[in-house]
Scaffold this motif. Sequence first.
Motif, PDB file in Angstrom:
ATOM      1  N   PRO A 237      50.553  41.385  40.625  1.00  0.00           N
ATOM      2  CA  PRO A 237      51.898  41.605  41.166  1.00  0.00           C
ATOM      3  C   PRO A 237      51.887  41.752  42.688  1.00  0.00           C
ATOM      4  N   GLY A 238      52.784  41.014  43.344  1.00  0.00           N
ATOM      5  CA  GLY A 238      52.901  41.079  44.794  1.00  0.00           C
ATOM      6  C   GLY A 238      51.872  40.262  45.554  1.00  0.00           C
ATOM      7  N   MET A 239      51.030  39.532  44.855  1.00  0.00           N
ATOM      8  CA  MET A 239      49.966  38.770  45.507  1.00  0.00           C
ATOM      9  C   MET A 239      50.077  37.284  45.183  1.00  0.00           C
ATOM     10  N   ASP A 240      51.277  36.752  45.168  1.00  0.00           N
ATOM     11  CA  ASP A 240      51.480  35.334  44.866  1.00  0.00           C
ATOM     12  C   ASP A 240      50.910  34.461  45.980  1.00  0.00           C
ATOM     13  N   GLY A 241      50.481  33.268  45.619  1.00  0.00           N
ATOM     14  CA  GLY A 241      50.043  32.282  46.600  1.00  0.00           C
ATOM     15  C   GLY A 241      48.600  32.391  47.035  1.00  0.00           C
ATOM     16  N   HIS A 242      47.850  33.343  46.500  1.00  0.00           N
ATOM     17  CA  HIS A 242      46.446  33.475  46.882  1.00  0.00           C
ATOM     18  C   HIS A 242      45.568  32.552  46.049  1.00  0.00           C
ATOM     19  N   LYS A 243      44.483  32.132  46.629  1.00  0.00           N
ATOM     20  CA  LYS A 243      43.461  31.358  45.930  1.00  0.00           C
ATOM     21  C   LYS A 243      42.347  32.313  45.499  1.00  0.00           C
ATOM     22  N   TRP A 244      41.618  31.890  44.491  1.00  0.00           N
ATOM     23  CA  TRP A 244      40.509  32.676  43.956  1.00  0.00           C
ATOM     24  C   TRP A 244      39.245  31.821  43.959  1.00  0.00           C
ATOM     25  N   THR A 245      38.163  32.341  44.505  1.00  0.00           N
ATOM     26  CA  THR A 245      36.864  31.675  44.414  1.00  0.00           C
ATOM     27  C   THR A 245      36.243  32.102  43.090  1.00  0.00           C
ATOM     28  N   MET A 246      35.770  31.115  42.332  1.00  0.00           N
ATOM     29  CA  MET A 246      35.256  31.366  40.989  1.00  0.00           C
ATOM     30  C   MET A 246      33.740  31.228  40.963  1.00  0.00           C
ATOM     31  N   TYR A 247      33.086  32.226  40.361  1.00  0.00           N
ATOM     32  CA  TYR A 247      31.638  32.222  40.156  1.00  0.00           C
ATOM     33  C   TYR A 247      31.390  32.377  38.656  1.00  0.00           C
ATOM     34  N   ARG A 248      30.366  31.683  38.134  1.00  0.00           N
ATOM     35  CA  ARG A 248      30.144  31.735  36.691  1.00  0.00           C
ATOM     36  C   ARG A 248      28.677  31.988  36.368  1.00  0.00           C
ATOM     37  N   THR A 249      28.460  32.803  35.342  1.00  0.00           N
ATOM     38  CA  THR A 249      27.153  33.012  34.736  1.00  0.00           C
ATOM     39  C   THR A 249      27.303  32.635  33.266  1.00  0.00           C
ATOM     40  N   SER A 250      26.363  31.824  32.768  1.00  0.00           N
ATOM     41  CA  SER A 250      26.455  31.383  31.373  1.00  0.00           C
ATOM     42  C   SER A 250      25.061  31.124  30.816  1.00  0.00           C
ATOM     43  N   ASP A 251      25.036  30.529  29.624  1.00  0.00           N
ATOM     44  CA  ASP A 251      23.768  30.168  28.979  1.00  0.00           C
ATOM     45  C   ASP A 251      23.053  29.039  29.698  1.00  0.00           C
ATOM     46  N   ILE A 252      23.742  28.344  30.590  1.00  0.00           N
ATOM     47  CA  ILE A 252      23.154  27.241  31.351  1.00  0.00           C
ATOM     48  C   ILE A 252      22.326  27.831  32.491  1.00  0.00           C
ATOM     49  N   ALA A 253      21.081  27.444  32.603  1.00  0.00           N
ATOM     50  CA  ALA A 253      20.151  28.041  33.570  1.00  0.00           C
ATOM     51  C   ALA A 253      20.661  27.990  35.008  1.00  0.00           C
ATOM     52  N   SER A 254      21.340  26.924  35.382  1.00  0.00           N
ATOM     53  CA  SER A 254      21.800  26.783  36.765  1.00  0.00           C
ATOM     54  C   SER A 254      23.058  27.604  37.053  1.00  0.00           C
TER      55      SER A 254
END
Length: 85
Positions: free
Chosen positions: A42-59
């Motif tokens: 709420p109140g933070m429209d228009g922002h971008k988000w940097t996404m980081y992922r950890t998964s079963d894939i080694a990389s």
Amino acid sequence: AAVGVAVGRAHYAVGFGVAVGSWVVVAINYSEEVKPFHIEVPGMDGHKWTMYRTSDIASENLAKTGTVDRDTRLAPRSVSTFVMK
């Protein structure tokens, strides 16, 4: 402070205010399927988000996987961290 995020079956998310006007959201997809995900602070429209992922894939150990607006998809059996830009 915490923020509500849209969650569905087989995944969980929580958001934290890390500084004034700055947020981090962590989303976990426990399922074997890709799941849609929506972030809304709420109140933070228009922002971008940097996404980081950890998964079963080694990389994918806190691998930067892109930038999203509000909507994205969570990879199967993964933990995704979104940092507000």
